[in-house]
Write a protein that holds these residues in place. Sequence first.
Motif, short mmCIF file in Angstrom:
data_model
loop_
_atom_site.label_atom_id
_atom_site.label_comp_id
_atom_site.label_asym_id
_atom_site.label_seq_id
_atom_site.Cartn_x
_atom_site.Cartn_y
_atom_site.Cartn_z
N GLU A 1 0.85 -1.19 0.00
CA GLU A 1 0.00 0.00 0.00
C GLU A 1 0.88 1.23 0.00
OE1 GLU A 1 -0.48 -0.22 4.86
OE2 GLU A 1 -2.17 -0.77 3.56
N GLN A 2 0.28 2.40 0.02
CA GLN A 2 1.05 3.64 0.08
C GLN A 2 1.97 3.62 1.30
OE1 GLN A 2 -1.31 7.19 0.00
NE2 GLN A 2 0.45 8.57 0.06
N GLY A 3 3.25 3.95 1.05
CA GLY A 3 4.24 3.96 2.12
C GLY A 3 5.04 2.69 2.24
N SER A 4 4.63 1.61 1.58
CA SER A 4 5.39 0.35 1.64
C SER A 4 6.75 0.54 0.98
CB SER A 4 4.62 -0.76 0.92
OG SER A 4 3.41 -1.06 1.56
N GLN A 5 7.73 -0.19 1.49
CA GLN A 5 9.07 -0.22 0.89
C GLN A 5 9.19 -1.49 0.04
OE1 GLN A 5 10.17 3.22 1.82
NE2 GLN A 5 12.05 2.04 1.61
N VAL A 6 9.60 -1.33 -1.20
CA VAL A 6 9.63 -2.47 -2.11
C VAL A 6 10.93 -2.52 -2.91
CG1 VAL A 6 7.11 -2.54 -2.37
CG2 VAL A 6 8.47 -1.16 -3.95
N ASP A 7 11.25 -3.71 -3.37
CA ASP A 7 12.30 -3.93 -4.37
C ASP A 7 11.60 -4.36 -5.66
OD1 ASP A 7 14.03 -3.54 -2.24
OD2 ASP A 7 14.48 -5.67 -2.00
N ILE A 8 12.15 -3.98 -6.79
CA ILE A 8 11.49 -4.31 -8.05
C ILE A 8 12.50 -4.77 -9.10
CG2 ILE A 8 9.59 -2.69 -7.67
CD1 ILE A 8 10.95 -0.81 -9.73
N VAL A 9 12.01 -5.58 -10.04
CA VAL A 9 12.70 -5.84 -11.31
C VAL A 9 11.85 -5.17 -12.39
CG1 VAL A 9 13.44 -7.57 -12.97
CG2 VAL A 9 13.71 -7.99 -10.52
N PHE A 10 12.49 -4.45 -13.29
CA PHE A 10 11.72 -3.62 -14.21
C PHE A 10 12.45 -3.39 -15.53
CE2 PHE A 10 14.55 -0.85 -11.91
CZ PHE A 10 14.94 0.11 -12.83
N ARG A 11 11.65 -3.00 -16.51
CA ARG A 11 12.16 -2.45 -17.76
C ARG A 11 11.81 -0.96 -17.78
NH1 ARG A 11 9.76 -7.28 -19.17
NH2 ARG A 11 11.13 -8.81 -20.14
N ILE A 12 12.56 -0.22 -18.56
CA ILE A 12 12.23 1.20 -18.78
C ILE A 12 11.54 1.31 -20.12
CG2 ILE A 12 13.11 3.55 -18.88
CD1 ILE A 12 15.71 2.48 -17.60
N ARG A 13 10.45 2.03 -20.14
CA ARG A 13 9.74 2.21 -21.40
C ARG A 13 9.25 3.64 -21.49
NH1 ARG A 13 3.85 -0.76 -21.00
NH2 ARG A 13 2.79 0.86 -19.82
N GLU A 14 8.85 4.01 -22.68
CA GLU A 14 8.30 5.34 -22.91
C GLU A 14 6.82 5.20 -23.25
OE1 GLU A 14 9.76 7.61 -26.25
OE2 GLU A 14 9.64 9.45 -25.08
N ASN A 15 5.99 5.77 -22.40
CA ASN A 15 4.55 5.79 -22.66
C ASN A 15 4.24 7.05 -23.48
OD1 ASN A 15 1.72 6.01 -22.48
ND2 ASN A 15 1.71 4.94 -20.50
N GLU A 16 3.66 6.86 -24.65
CA GLU A 16 3.43 7.98 -25.56
C GLU A 16 2.02 8.56 -25.44
OE1 GLU A 16 4.43 6.41 -29.37
OE2 GLU A 16 6.58 6.46 -29.00
N HIS A 17 1.32 8.20 -24.36
CA HIS A 17 -0.03 8.75 -24.18
C HIS A 17 0.05 10.27 -24.02
CE1 HIS A 17 -3.98 9.51 -22.43
NE2 HIS A 17 -4.35 8.32 -22.87
#
Length: 605
Positions: A565-581
Amino acid sequence: MNLPTGLQETAPQEVTRAVVAKRWTLPSTDQAASEELTRAAQIPRLIAALLLARGVTTAEAAAQFFSPKIEDLHPPSAMLGMDRAVARLQQAIAAKQTVLIYGDYDVDGTVATVLLKTAIEILGGTARYHIPHRMTEGYGMQGDVLSRAKAEGVQIVVSVDTGIRAHAASQRARELGLDLIVTDHHLPDAQHGVPHAIAVLNPNQQDCNYPNKSLCGAGVAFKLAQALLEAADPERARKVLVPSFLKVVAIATIADAVPLLGENRAIVALGLRELRRPINPGLRALMACAKLDPALGKMTATDIAFRLAPRINAAGRMDIASDVVELLTTRDVARADELAQKLHQLNDDRRGVEQNIVAGMEANLAADTSLADAACLILDGEGWHRGVLGIAASRVVDRMHRPALVIGHEAGDTEAHGSGRSVANFHLLDAISTCADLFTRFGGHAHAVGFSLPIANIPELRDRLMRYAAEHLSAEDRIPELRCAAELPLDEITPALFAWLAKMEPLGMGNPGPLFVARNLQVASSPRKMKERHIRLRLSQNTRRAGLNAVGWHMAELLDKLSIEQGSQVDIVFRIRENEHPEFGGLELELADLRRSAAVSPAAS
């Protein structure tokens, strides 16, 4: 890496995923080599690390990687058997002999057929083709087709994307007096070698020194077409014909999921560049059906893999694959539009059939709890459409992360047909080869196989393969692995870095979009669910107070499980992308996995 406008909230279609722990792995980094390549090539250190992981170790190789040229294509003459194949086809063209091209029903096989037929006809020859019907003929060359061809005056047969294990068919060709040229990329039979033929073109055959061992079937056919065209008119071939052919070779190379490195990368990069200016009526019509407008920007490998390729494959899966050959060879714009619309509808039909099979597999998995612990899954069902069994097997592997065979059969039949897909450390062709006595026919490679067998043999196949997999797959092999490129804090993500990452295109097998790890992030606002399956959240780290938006496909259940939830501390695996909206566009993160940070929750994994 860009997300096309209109697809921002669309996730990949796949089977319902179980929430399972994943392994995050990071490569060992050769700091000295990374620093040297950074300096020599004048590129960011992160980009240097990505190149080193792909075998690119020098500034010259880096320049070639970022700017592929037609000169990067290997000479066709380097392939064993090429000189003999070219000489026999030149003889056929000169003598006005009809050439039969024996293809296959997937993207690779139909594109290979188009390439070779077009090359022969450009040189004044006559070429017919035969694409087998998946349901009535199955995979591979058949003796009765060769017999009919001989009776109709054919004197030479060229297989494309098939034939490397067709020993019975090659013997039948000899008996009929047909000259045979085999072009293929599948692995030869380890025991019997290659079939008898005037020439066998396959970079994977013994004693072939061709540098690129991972050409797709259309790639091998293209090398033969290239050799023929260059022998006739070298300048026109290199300046006009070869670049034009690369459009469709690129489509097949992407669709067949071969590594996009070296020559394959050059083929795809150059082909995608040419696809910005499609002249072929069939290509133009198919791109319109797929809502791909080359005028709006450069084509990506993702566009091909998820928009064009499925529509081409749908012909062979659901109906008659020869429609693809007609589509890509007709000059009639109206006919091209008609065929493209047909493929578009067939692809919609395929989705519906696939959903029915997936539902059946889900029922099988739910009904037999012992399958949860099985090292290999063999699922079969009556009425499962043979054309989508490979896709269904991929769905099972995605969900369960173990090898899977999916088998379909019809009421009253004695023969079943199936496809299999595998995980990284399990050679599926080797596995099913241990059960060779159970199959009517089989073939494939490490990660994908196709086969047929008597229905009565399915229980024995299931028993033997499950035992084999239990012995050859470790517990770790059955845990999904996310191979991450590097740790990347959010405050290092900039438009300049993204511009460099964009230069890694075309992305695909062997050159995947890089995954990064970021730790100890704060969920800056309440996560939002989309369609009850997907999530959107905003993440911040350290000094980057503004944070970045992130999207996670099929992660709603994981979000609930971790009580994030809001305030949680997390680790992530991710890609970077460009949203063209136009409203909420910009750089954002596409999540591959999500955990609570260990510093906050030591028990979290």
